[in-house]
Design an enzyme around this catalytic site. Structure first.
Site, PDB file in Angstrom:
ATOM      1  N   GLY A 277     -13.485 -13.443  -5.935  1.00 24.89           N
ATOM      2  CA  GLY A 277     -13.537 -13.075  -4.522  1.00 24.89           C
ATOM      3  C   GLY A 277     -13.625 -14.245  -3.567  1.00 24.89           C
ATOM      4  O   GLY A 277     -13.910 -14.050  -2.375  1.00 24.89           O
ATOM      5  N   GLU A 319     -13.847 -15.580 -11.799  1.00 26.92           N
ATOM      6  CA  GLU A 319     -12.509 -15.005 -11.792  1.00 26.92           C
ATOM      7  C   GLU A 319     -11.780 -15.256 -10.469  1.00 26.92           C
ATOM      8  O   GLU A 319     -11.555 -14.330  -9.691  1.00 26.92           O
ATOM      9  CB  GLU A 319     -12.589 -13.503 -12.074  1.00 26.92           C
ATOM     10  N   ARG A 363      -1.535  -5.420   3.409  1.00 31.72           N
ATOM     11  CA  ARG A 363      -2.923  -5.764   3.728  1.00 31.72           C
ATOM     12  C   ARG A 363      -3.270  -5.634   5.214  1.00 31.72           C
ATOM     13  O   ARG A 363      -4.348  -5.128   5.543  1.00 31.72           O
ATOM     14  CB  ARG A 363      -3.262  -7.168   3.224  1.00 31.72           C
ATOM     15  N   CYS A 394       9.377   2.719   9.593  1.00 31.20           N
ATOM     16  CA  CYS A 394       9.159   3.791  10.560  1.00 31.20           C
ATOM     17  C   CYS A 394       7.669   4.140  10.583  1.00 31.20           C
ATOM     18  O   CYS A 394       7.238   5.206  10.129  1.00 31.20           O
ATOM     19  CB  CYS A 394      10.006   4.999  10.185  1.00 31.20           C
ATOM     20  N   GLU A 395       6.885   3.226  11.106  1.00 28.80           N
ATOM     21  CA  GLU A 395       5.427   3.349  11.090  1.00 28.80           C
ATOM     22  C   GLU A 395       4.858   2.440  12.164  1.00 28.80           C
ATOM     23  O   GLU A 395       5.133   1.238  12.192  1.00 28.80           O
ATOM     24  CB  GLU A 395       4.890   2.921   9.714  1.00 28.80           C
ATOM     25  N   TYR A 424      -1.882 -10.524  -3.443  1.00 26.33           N
ATOM     26  CA  TYR A 424      -1.895  -9.125  -3.002  1.00 26.33           C
ATOM     27  C   TYR A 424      -0.770  -8.792  -2.029  1.00 26.33           C
ATOM     28  O   TYR A 424      -0.888  -7.845  -1.270  1.00 26.33           O
ATOM     29  CB  TYR A 424      -3.259  -8.762  -2.407  1.00 26.33           C
TER      30      TYR A 424
END
Length: 467
Positions: A277, A319, A363, A394-395, A424
């Site tokens: 993270g 990680e 994201r 279309c958003e 990501y």
């Protein structure tokens, strides 16, 4: 300023003139080295090069949109974590971005690899990763996924439920296997990050709670199972975290748990994983730690807690995923339309539409992630104008970069790049509106190689078997 809204970032502070952290640049042609990979340079003609290769040539060869990876930078960041955490096991978080080539890079640089599904495991193995150096995560692993992992000889499985423990025991009993496992625990740490990427508070799907005793129950069951070797415990507090304060609390609670387990069973467990993270710089407001600083602080935390609980420092692992792959990659787009829109207060905003969008980077729409952008195909002496980079879907929430200063003369045909797009983006890409997923190409010493080819309309139709 953090833009958060349950319905997406477009609904938060929609008419702001820009966040307080966003400074008006004195020179739009300068590239902030904190945001771009180490091999990115703007040439005298204004066009940006990645490891010596002009982005215009990349666009000519593979088209846009495309993800462009700086391979040397990726390897440098992997080595930086490996070397800073000497004596620890550094697992690259494959969920951030994984291909067969990436698995090979990770293996060649001496890292371990963490996967979260049967698909990621298959890619890792196809890339030549030693299964003994692979860990399998996931809160709902299927029997098929567990069977694949066990039969392949993965080094560890991070168990996440009593149901999963039962599945593993049955598979091992039927096949004569022994599973090496760690127990995923929730430490109750409230990481300073978005709700959707904070993973150590009690009210969420991952792990066994330390607070209510579930973690100890799971550990005891694994320890006394004739089909399992319990290695230790695993904790992960969230993503895009810039300091180690949350890790300090997590280490204290997990090492207390190890001490309690030792007292109850007479066995000291050998391993502890503090997860990943670690944050990166997406904008000028972000100030991530270096691997050396993270290693120094985490070592001090772990050694202090071990002394406090009178236990031996276990074999430690972390990680990093985003912190390795995120800064290595730019998303390369072509500008299609430029539109000036009036907003409240008599101000204007320039909407720059590119040939990608939320299908290649979800994201910003998913949890209001902030990014930066720059014109990379030429220089410009035009005035900076507050702009919003949007996609072609279309958003209304199809926003790639919510607030950024771009040159007033930006026009169709310009190449625009979004740095720090390695984590990501491709791994969460979709085919919304039936757009095909962009290719991933790597550049090293001026040479271009394809990691993932561009999807085609034929690929989409091949999956659609209806008449």
């Amino acid at each position: 300023m953090t833009h958060t809204h349950v319905a997406g970032s477009i609904h938060a502070d929609a008419t702001t003139a820009g966040p307080q952290w966003l400074d008006r640049p004195s020179d739009l042609n300068l590239l902030d080295p904190a945001l771009w990979s180490s091999q990115v340079r703007r040439g005298e003609d204004g066009s940006v090069r990645v490891a010596g290769l002009d982005v215009r040539e990349i666009a000519d060869q593979v088209g846009t949109p495309a993800y462009v990876v700086d391979e040397a930078d990726f390897r440098e960041r992997a080595r930086a974590f490996r070397d800073a955490f000497t004596g620890w096991q550094v697992y690259y978080a494959g969920k951030s971005f994984l291909t067969r080539s990436v698995a090979r890079w990770i293996s060649e640089e001496g890292l371990y690899l963490d996967v979260c599904s049967g698909g990621e495991l298959a890619v890792a193995l196809a890339g030549g990763m030693d299964p003994a150096r692979i860990g399998l995560h996931g809160n709902n692993k299927s029997v098929a996924e567990l069977e694949h992992a066990l039969s392949s000889g993965v080094g560890r499985i991070i168990v996440d439920s009593l149901d999963e423990i039962g599945r593993i025991e049955q598979l091992c009993s039927e096949n004569g296997w022994t599973a090496r496992v760690m127990v995923r625990v929730t430490t109750g740490v409230e990481a300073h990050t978005h709700e959707y990427i904070a993973t150590a508070h009690e009210d969420q799907k991952f792990g066994f709670s330390i607070t209510n005793g579930q973690a100890m129950v799971a550990m005891v069951r694994c320890h006394y199972s004739e089909h399992m070797e319990l290695l230790g415990v695993h904790s992960h507090i969230g993503s895009q975290i810039f300091d180690t304060h949350g890790f300090e609390v997590a280490a204290r609670r997990t090492m207390k748990l190890l001490a309690q387990f030792s007292a109850a069973t007479g066995t000291e467990l050998p391993e502890l994983d503090l997860g990943g993270g670690f944050g990166i710089a997406y904008t000028q407001a972000d100030t991530p730690s270096t691997p050396d600083a993270l290693a120094r602080n985490l070592r001090e935390i772990v050694e202090h807690e071990a002394r406090g609980w009178n236990i031996v420092v276990p074999t430690m692992s972390i990680e990093p995923g985003r912190a390795i792959c995120g800064p290595t990659t730019m998303a390369l787009y072509e500008v299609g339309t430029v539109k000036v829109v009036d907003v409240d207060g008599g101000q204007n905003r320039v909407y720059v539409s590119v040939d990608g969008g939320m299908s290649d980077n979800i994201r910003p729409a998913l949890y209001a992630a902030e990014y930066s952008a720059a014109v990379v195909s030429r220089n410009s002496d035009a005035e900076p104008v507050l702009s919003r980079v949007v996609g072609k879907h279309c958003e209304g929430g199809d926003i790639l970069v919510r607030d950024v200063f771009l040159p007033a003369d930006i026009r169709p045909g310009d190449l625009l790049a979004v740095p720090a797009s390695g984590a990501y983006s491709r791994s969460m890409a979709s085919n919304y509106n039936m757009l095909t997923k962009p290719p991933v190409v790597a550049v090293r010493e001026g040479e271009l190689s394809t990691l993932i080819r561009r999807e085609t309309l034929e690929d989409l139709l091949r999956l659609d078997v209806g008449q």
